[in-house]
Design a protein around this motif. Structure first.
Motif, mmCIF file in Angstrom:
data_model
loop_
_atom_site.group_PDB
_atom_site.id
_atom_site.type_symbol
_atom_site.label_atom_id
_atom_site.label_comp_id
_atom_site.label_asym_id
_atom_site.label_seq_id
_atom_site.Cartn_x
_atom_site.Cartn_y
_atom_site.Cartn_z
ATOM 1 N N PHE A 175 0.831 -1.203 0.000
ATOM 2 C CA PHE A 175 0.000 0.000 0.000
ATOM 3 C C PHE A 175 0.871 1.260 0.000
ATOM 4 C CE2 PHE A 175 -1.550 3.415 2.767
ATOM 5 C CZ PHE A 175 -2.618 3.878 2.014
ATOM 6 N N VAL A 176 1.852 1.302 0.889
ATOM 7 C CA VAL A 176 2.715 2.482 1.002
ATOM 8 C C VAL A 176 3.445 2.731 -0.320
ATOM 9 C CG1 VAL A 176 4.794 3.380 2.134
ATOM 10 C CG2 VAL A 176 2.972 2.362 3.501
ATOM 11 N N GLU A 177 3.992 1.693 -0.913
ATOM 12 C CA GLU A 177 4.716 1.859 -2.177
ATOM 13 C C GLU A 177 3.802 2.378 -3.288
ATOM 14 O OE1 GLU A 177 8.429 -1.201 -2.192
ATOM 15 O OE2 GLU A 177 6.482 -2.077 -2.702
ATOM 16 N N GLU A 178 2.627 1.780 -3.410
ATOM 17 C CA GLU A 178 1.718 2.157 -4.491
ATOM 18 C C GLU A 178 1.069 3.520 -4.266
ATOM 19 O OE1 GLU A 178 -0.967 -1.158 -4.879
ATOM 20 O OE2 GLU A 178 0.580 -2.402 -5.822
ATOM 21 N N ARG A 179 0.612 3.781 -3.075
ATOM 22 C CA ARG A 179 -0.116 5.030 -2.802
ATOM 23 C C ARG A 179 0.800 6.250 -2.848
ATOM 24 N NH1 ARG A 179 -5.011 6.590 -0.322
ATOM 25 N NH2 ARG A 179 -5.673 4.692 -1.358
ATOM 26 N N PHE A 180 2.030 6.097 -2.339
ATOM 27 C CA PHE A 180 2.897 7.260 -2.194
ATOM 28 C C PHE A 180 4.082 7.261 -3.158
ATOM 29 C CE2 PHE A 180 0.842 6.488 1.929
ATOM 30 C CZ PHE A 180 0.056 7.630 1.964
ATOM 31 N N ALA A 181 4.097 6.309 -4.081
ATOM 32 C CA ALA A 181 5.136 6.237 -5.117
ATOM 33 C C ALA A 181 6.546 6.254 -4.519
ATOM 34 C CB ALA A 181 4.961 7.357 -6.142
ATOM 35 N N VAL A 182 6.750 5.411 -3.515
ATOM 36 C CA VAL A 182 8.074 5.242 -2.920
ATOM 37 C C VAL A 182 8.445 3.768 -3.019
ATOM 38 C CG1 VAL A 182 7.843 7.180 -1.320
ATOM 39 C CG2 VAL A 182 7.209 4.892 -0.566
ATOM 40 N N THR A 183 9.734 3.495 -2.952
ATOM 41 C CA THR A 183 10.214 2.124 -2.929
ATOM 42 C C THR A 183 10.690 1.812 -1.522
ATOM 43 O OG1 THR A 183 10.890 2.251 -5.234
ATOM 44 C CG2 THR A 183 11.892 0.508 -3.903
ATOM 45 N N VAL A 184 10.137 0.762 -0.951
ATOM 46 C CA VAL A 184 10.561 0.317 0.369
ATOM 47 C C VAL A 184 11.643 -0.736 0.146
ATOM 48 C CG1 VAL A 184 9.860 -0.747 2.546
ATOM 49 C CG2 VAL A 184 8.272 0.778 1.337
ATOM 50 N N PHE A 243 6.695 1.099 10.732
ATOM 51 C CA PHE A 243 5.369 0.754 10.224
ATOM 52 C C PHE A 243 4.364 0.438 11.333
ATOM 53 C CE2 PHE A 243 8.273 0.128 6.775
ATOM 54 C CZ PHE A 243 7.577 0.591 5.675
ATOM 55 N N ARG A 244 4.716 0.713 12.585
ATOM 56 C CA ARG A 244 3.854 0.360 13.728
ATOM 57 C C ARG A 244 2.616 1.231 13.866
ATOM 58 N NH1 ARG A 244 4.955 -3.172 17.339
ATOM 59 N NH2 ARG A 244 7.006 -4.120 17.468
ATOM 60 N N THR A 245 2.698 2.483 13.419
ATOM 61 C CA THR A 245 1.566 3.410 13.543
ATOM 62 C C THR A 245 1.436 4.215 12.249
ATOM 63 O OG1 THR A 245 2.814 5.311 14.375
ATOM 64 C CG2 THR A 245 2.094 3.692 16.028
ATOM 65 N N ALA A 246 0.269 4.781 12.046
ATOM 66 C CA ALA A 246 0.059 5.624 10.871
ATOM 67 C C ALA A 246 0.991 6.835 10.909
ATOM 68 C CB ALA A 246 -1.398 6.074 10.797
ATOM 69 N N ARG A 286 3.987 7.024 12.222
ATOM 70 C CA ARG A 286 5.348 6.601 11.863
ATOM 71 C C ARG A 286 5.462 6.307 10.375
ATOM 72 N NH1 ARG A 286 7.775 2.887 16.746
ATOM 73 N NH2 ARG A 286 7.265 4.329 18.423
ATOM 74 N N ILE A 287 4.420 5.746 9.790
ATOM 75 C CA ILE A 287 4.437 5.503 8.342
ATOM 76 C C ILE A 287 4.511 6.836 7.607
ATOM 77 C CG2 ILE A 287 3.102 4.671 6.370
ATOM 78 C CD1 ILE A 287 2.003 2.473 8.272
ATOM 79 N N VAL A 334 7.372 7.945 4.954
ATOM 80 C CA VAL A 334 7.081 8.390 3.584
ATOM 81 C C VAL A 334 7.688 9.758 3.328
ATOM 82 C CG1 VAL A 334 5.233 9.101 2.001
ATOM 83 C CG2 VAL A 334 5.013 6.965 3.302
ATOM 84 N N ARG A 335 7.519 10.684 4.269
ATOM 85 C CA ARG A 335 8.105 12.017 4.086
ATOM 86 C C ARG A 335 9.620 11.931 3.961
ATOM 87 N NH1 ARG A 335 4.482 13.147 8.165
ATOM 88 N NH2 ARG A 335 6.148 13.510 9.686
#
Length: 89
Positions: free
Chosen positions: A43-52, A62-65, A67-68, A72-73
């Motif tokens: 989800f994070v990779e697709e929604r925010f166009a980042v590579t984890v 990734f424990r809380t919104a 922190r995610i 991402v920032r």
């Protein structure tokens, strides 16, 4: 909150089928497992166009919104503290 946190919180609330606040640790609450962690990374990779990257796979990121959102920032090079950020948690 900020837009990233809002989007992550919305995703978590839908995926976990219960309200999730920005600082709720859904892993500690027993609401998430390793399979969900993979879904969350996708989800994070697709929604925010980042590579984890493999080295990014620190559960603490990734424990809380909140922190995610911070993760991402940072990946986008826009690291800044925003109200509600749990920087010191």
């Amino acid at each position: 909150m900020n837009e990233i946190t809002d989007q992550v919180t919305e995703f978590l609330t839908q995926a976990l089928r219960r309200p999730v606040e920005p600082d709720d640790d859904y892993f500690a609450l027993g609401l998430a497992d390793s399979l969900f962690a993979l879904e969350l990374v996708t989800f994070v990779e697709e929604r925010f166009a980042v590579t984890v990257e493999v080295e990014d796979l620190d559960l603490d990121s990734f424990r809380t919104a909140a922190r995610i959102a911070r993760f991402v920032r940072a990946k986008k090079g826009h690291f800044e503290l925003v109200p509600g950020d749990d920087f010191f948690a």
